[in-house]
Scaffold this motif. Sequence first.
Motif, short mmCIF file in Angstrom:
data_model
loop_
_atom_site.label_atom_id
_atom_site.label_comp_id
_atom_site.label_asym_id
_atom_site.label_seq_id
_atom_site.Cartn_x
_atom_site.Cartn_y
_atom_site.Cartn_z
N SER A 207 0.85 -1.18 0.00
CA SER A 207 0.00 0.00 0.00
C SER A 207 0.89 1.24 0.00
N LEU A 208 0.52 2.23 -0.80
CA LEU A 208 1.21 3.52 -0.84
C LEU A 208 0.16 4.61 -0.66
N VAL A 209 0.61 5.84 -0.37
CA VAL A 209 -0.34 6.96 -0.32
C VAL A 209 0.30 8.18 -0.96
N SER A 210 -0.44 8.79 -1.87
CA SER A 210 0.04 10.02 -2.50
C SER A 210 -0.08 11.17 -1.51
N LEU A 211 0.76 12.15 -1.69
CA LEU A 211 0.73 13.35 -0.86
C LEU A 211 -0.65 13.99 -0.90
N GLU A 212 -1.28 14.01 -2.07
CA GLU A 212 -2.59 14.63 -2.22
C GLU A 212 -3.65 13.90 -1.38
N ASN A 213 -3.59 12.57 -1.37
CA ASN A 213 -4.57 11.82 -0.60
C ASN A 213 -4.35 11.96 0.91
N LEU A 214 -3.09 11.99 1.33
CA LEU A 214 -2.82 12.19 2.75
C LEU A 214 -3.32 13.55 3.21
N ILE A 215 -3.05 14.59 2.43
CA ILE A 215 -3.52 15.93 2.79
C ILE A 215 -5.05 15.96 2.82
N SER A 216 -5.68 15.29 1.88
CA SER A 216 -7.14 15.25 1.84
C SER A 216 -7.70 14.64 3.13
N LEU A 217 -7.09 13.56 3.61
CA LEU A 217 -7.57 12.95 4.86
C LEU A 217 -7.31 13.86 6.05
N ILE A 218 -6.15 14.51 6.09
CA ILE A 218 -5.87 15.45 7.18
C ILE A 218 -6.93 16.53 7.25
N VAL A 219 -7.26 17.10 6.11
CA VAL A 219 -8.29 18.15 6.07
C VAL A 219 -9.63 17.61 6.54
N ALA A 220 -9.96 16.39 6.14
CA ALA A 220 -11.21 15.78 6.60
C ALA A 220 -11.22 15.61 8.11
N CYS A 221 -10.05 15.34 8.68
CA CYS A 221 -9.95 15.10 10.12
C CYS A 221 -9.87 16.38 10.94
N ILE A 222 -9.66 17.51 10.30
CA ILE A 222 -9.50 18.75 11.06
C ILE A 222 -10.76 19.09 11.85
N ASN A 223 -11.91 19.00 11.22
CA ASN A 223 -13.11 19.40 11.98
C ASN A 223 -14.29 18.46 11.83
N HIS A 224 -14.09 17.28 11.24
CA HIS A 224 -15.19 16.33 11.18
C HIS A 224 -15.47 15.83 12.59
N PRO A 225 -16.71 15.96 13.07
CA PRO A 225 -16.98 15.59 14.46
C PRO A 225 -16.68 14.14 14.81
N ARG A 226 -16.80 13.24 13.83
CA ARG A 226 -16.60 11.82 14.12
C ARG A 226 -15.13 11.40 14.08
N ALA A 227 -14.25 12.34 13.74
CA ALA A 227 -12.82 12.02 13.75
C ALA A 227 -12.22 12.11 15.14
N ALA A 228 -12.91 12.76 16.05
CA ALA A 228 -12.37 13.01 17.39
C ALA A 228 -11.98 11.71 18.09
N ASN A 229 -10.73 11.68 18.58
CA ASN A 229 -10.21 10.56 19.37
C ASN A 229 -10.25 9.23 18.62
N GLN A 230 -9.93 9.31 17.33
CA GLN A 230 -9.90 8.13 16.48
C GLN A 230 -8.52 7.97 15.83
N THR A 231 -8.22 6.74 15.44
CA THR A 231 -7.00 6.42 14.71
C THR A 231 -7.38 5.96 13.30
N PHE A 232 -6.67 6.49 12.30
CA PHE A 232 -6.95 6.15 10.91
C PHE A 232 -5.67 5.71 10.20
N LEU A 233 -5.78 4.68 9.39
CA LEU A 233 -4.73 4.33 8.45
C LEU A 233 -5.07 4.98 7.11
#
Length: 323
Positions: A207-233
């Motif tokens: 498995s690999l991850v592009s910089l664009e996809n990693l940044i996209s997930l970070i942005v999703a995790c910034i204020n999505h209420p369900r991201a709080a106190n969760q771990t994501f691969l």
Amino acid sequence: MADHSILVTGATGFLGSSLVRHLASSDAFSVKAPVRHPRVNFPVGVEILPIEDLDASTNWHAALLGVEFVVHTSARVHVMSETVKDPLVEFRKVNVEGTLNLARQAAAAGVKRFIFISSIKVNGESTLPGKPFSAHDDPAPKDAYGVSKLEAETGLYRLAASTGMEVVIIRPVLVYGPSVRANFLTMMQWLFRGVPLPLGAVHNQRSLVSLENLISLIVACINHPRAANQTFLVSDGQDVSTQQLLKKLASALGKPARLMPVPVWLMHGVATLLGRRDLSSRLFGSLQVDISKNQELLGWTPPVSLDQGLRMTAQHFLESRNS
């Protein structure tokens, strides 16, 4: 006026610099970038702050004023050939003590959410084909870097429980993209030069991850209420063998992939004799991750395909050679 103030550590690094540019392009964020060398070119509007080395004594008071979110990308990174006597001691100074010092000050300053960029090495070094790591697996780090990242994660969750500051952990696999360095860049250079590579019989799954996809997930995790106190691969959602990766990357570079079908057992034996078992594991072993939790909890799927990510990476490589 920006809705949220966000602090990005490691702002001059491979991930941090691209994340800063992405966030700064949005009207939703005002971005603070602490750096050791203030003479850095960032987009207009980014607040550049001088900061000392990341350790247990760093004073973050001024940098954290008014900040709602922290994205912590800074770390002492894993290296293939470690030279210090006790790597774990050195990794802990930055990755554990430095991280928790920042997080404690962030909680005291009223930061709402702390996003920590960890590593898939917390899960382990390899998987059996078809049995990917998941965010729910028990951690099993094998080296000092992975241990330090796990210790930081554990400390952050304890801090979240005692202070109420939300924590999000993201464990990326190998990250590639424009301006990528290290082994991925070396691989592109070999392919561009037409160097024959003895990797035509490698049928692992990575498995690999592009910089664009990693940044996209970070942005999703910034204020999505369900991201709080969760771990994501995180990955591109498409796994490839080393052989397939080289063929795709060569195609993106407009070059033929000159791959020789040397038996894997033979190459693994040679790598072991040369003391490069770590490199052998990366080239010949499998490491897959399951990112279904990201879709289920956040509604997030990778916006960029593996082929698109490789084309963007190759295009930047070619343009940089001509500039």
